[in-house]
Scaffold this motif. Structure first.
Motif, PDB file in Angstrom:
ATOM      1  N   GLU A   1       0.836  -1.209   0.000  1.00 27.62           N
ATOM      2  CA  GLU A   1       0.000   0.000   0.000  1.00 27.62           C
ATOM      3  C   GLU A   1       0.867   1.254   0.000  1.00 27.62           C
ATOM      4  OE1 GLU A   1      -2.378  -0.402   3.552  1.00 27.62           O
ATOM      5  OE2 GLU A   1      -0.786   0.398   4.829  1.00 27.62           O
ATOM      6  N   PHE A   2       0.266   2.359  -0.390  1.00 28.03           N
ATOM      7  CA  PHE A   2       0.952   3.643  -0.403  1.00 28.03           C
ATOM      8  C   PHE A   2       0.239   4.606   0.547  1.00 28.03           C
ATOM      9  CE2 PHE A   2       1.927   1.917  -4.659  1.00 28.03           C
ATOM     10  CZ  PHE A   2       3.303   2.042  -4.658  1.00 28.03           C
ATOM     11  N   ILE A   3       0.968   5.622   0.993  1.00 30.58           N
ATOM     12  CA  ILE A   3       0.362   6.674   1.826  1.00 30.58           C
ATOM     13  C   ILE A   3       0.325   7.951   1.004  1.00 30.58           C
ATOM     14  CG2 ILE A   3       0.619   8.075   3.920  1.00 30.58           C
ATOM     15  CD1 ILE A   3       2.250   5.569   5.029  1.00 30.58           C
ATOM     16  N   LEU A   4      -0.868   8.494   0.816  1.00 31.27           N
ATOM     17  CA  LEU A   4      -1.029   9.749   0.055  1.00 31.27           C
ATOM     18  C   LEU A   4      -0.913  10.926   1.022  1.00 31.27           C
ATOM     19  CD1 LEU A   4      -4.093   8.624  -2.101  1.00 31.27           C
ATOM     20  CD2 LEU A   4      -1.814   9.080  -3.002  1.00 31.27           C
ATOM     21  N   LEU A   5       0.080  11.758   0.828  1.00 36.04           N
ATOM     22  CA  LEU A   5       0.284  12.882   1.749  1.00 36.04           C
ATOM     23  C   LEU A   5      -0.758  13.991   1.551  1.00 36.04           C
ATOM     24  CD1 LEU A   5       4.193  13.194   1.750  1.00 36.04           C
ATOM     25  CD2 LEU A   5       2.738  11.986   3.375  1.00 36.04           C
ATOM     26  N   GLY A   6      -1.377  14.043   0.375  1.00 30.57           N
ATOM     27  CA  GLY A   6      -2.457  15.016   0.125  1.00 30.57           C
ATOM     28  C   GLY A   6      -1.953  16.429  -0.130  1.00 30.57           C
TER      29      GLY A   6
END
Length: 303
Positions: free
Chosen positions: A3-8
């Motif tokens: 999975e990836f983390i979207l910093l936004g």
């Protein structure tokens, strides 16, 4: 990497709450405005020209296009854990390029339609038959699919083994290339060439069609000028709003991702939101068709 983390767009809590309200409103306007145009064109007898046929598809693509990125972005403003699965990320990448490229082709087809209508009015009905228009729309969808498939396949072949934080609010090619555990220079060149070639060639066709239109209007009366420019004005506005940011991001190797994500808001949210406003507010036929549709609905409810 599973999975990836979207910093936004921002990591500031207060800014995120403001953004949540703002982008939720924008997304509601996108869906409602574009859906209204689709329903109006389909149900109205007088809006049966090729221009409205293409406008109907443009509005449909806009709803799909913004729906790939906006709901996830809006939800992430409220949650602490801004993760997206690897499959979800790749699906988002595919969707953004598929609908984005289809929109570019439909805008180009709309410019050709305006060129034929103004420069070759006597041949318009024979050149722009319903069958020809249908094939143009199918071609736009196929072109978008091929482009997106190339971008997605190139990205999925890369190994992702280390960092999984994406400095963006959706999964795109450039942020993912920066996370790959290998030298991505060659892939980066192909990706830029693929996107850049489509964006630039379509933009060139658009500019040339409007140059030819303006040249052919030299002999027209001021009334003819005004009529032609009013039909083209809304399309030119949309083209500038969409192509400007797209060209900025996809025609060069990415360096500054924080600048990229701010610019990306224009073509993923702002342009799909403004399209119905620009086309409906500037167009008497669309406004009159909407009024008829509304009065018919109110009449049937009262009856």
């Amino acid at each position: 990497v599973k999975e990836f983390i979207l910093l936004g767009l921002s990591e500031n809590q207060a800014v995120q709450k403001i953004c949540f309200v703002m982008f939720l409103f924008f997304y509601m306007v996108i869906v409602a405005g574009n859906l209204l145009i689709v329903i109006t064109v389909i149900s109205s007898q007088c809006l049966n020209s090729p221009m409205y046929f293409f406008l109907c598809y443009l509005s449909f693509v806009d709803i799909c296009y913004s729906s790939v990125t906006a709901p996830k972005m809006i939800a992430n403003f409220l949650v602490e854990n801004k993760t997206i699965s690897f499959v979800g990320c790749i699906a988002q990448l595919f969707g953004v390029h598929f609908f984005g490229c289809t929109e570019i082709f439909i805008l180009t087809v709309m410019a050709y339609d305006r060129y034929v209508a103004i420069c070759r009015p006597l041949h318009y009905t024979t050149l722009m038959t319903r069958r020809v228009c249908g094939w143009m729309v199918i071609g736009s969808w196929v072109g978008g699919f091929v482009h997106s498939a190339v971008q997605t396949l190139l990205t999925t072949q890369l190994p992702f083994c280390g960092p999984n934080k994406i400095d963006h609010y959706f999964c795109d090619v450039h942020p993912l290339l920066q996370l790959a555990c290998t030298n991505t220079y060659a892939v980066g060149i192909i990706v830029v060439a693929n996107s850049g070639m489509i964006t630039l060639s379509c933009f060139f066709i658009l500019v040339m069609s409007y140059v030819v239109i303006l040249v052919s209007l030299k002999s027209q009366t001021s009334k003819g000028w005004h009529k032609a420019l009013s039909t083209c004005g809304s399309h030119i506005t949309v083209v500038i709003l969409f192509f400007g940011p797209c060209t900025f991001i996809y025609i060069r190797p990415s360096g500054n991702l924080s600048a990229d994500k701010s610019v990306a808001v224009f073509y993923t949210v702002i342009t799909p939101m403004l399209n119905p406003l620009i086309y409906a507010l500037r167009n008497k036929e669309v406004k009159s068709a909407m009024r008829k549709l509304w009065s018919r609905k109110v009449g049937s409810e009262n009856g």
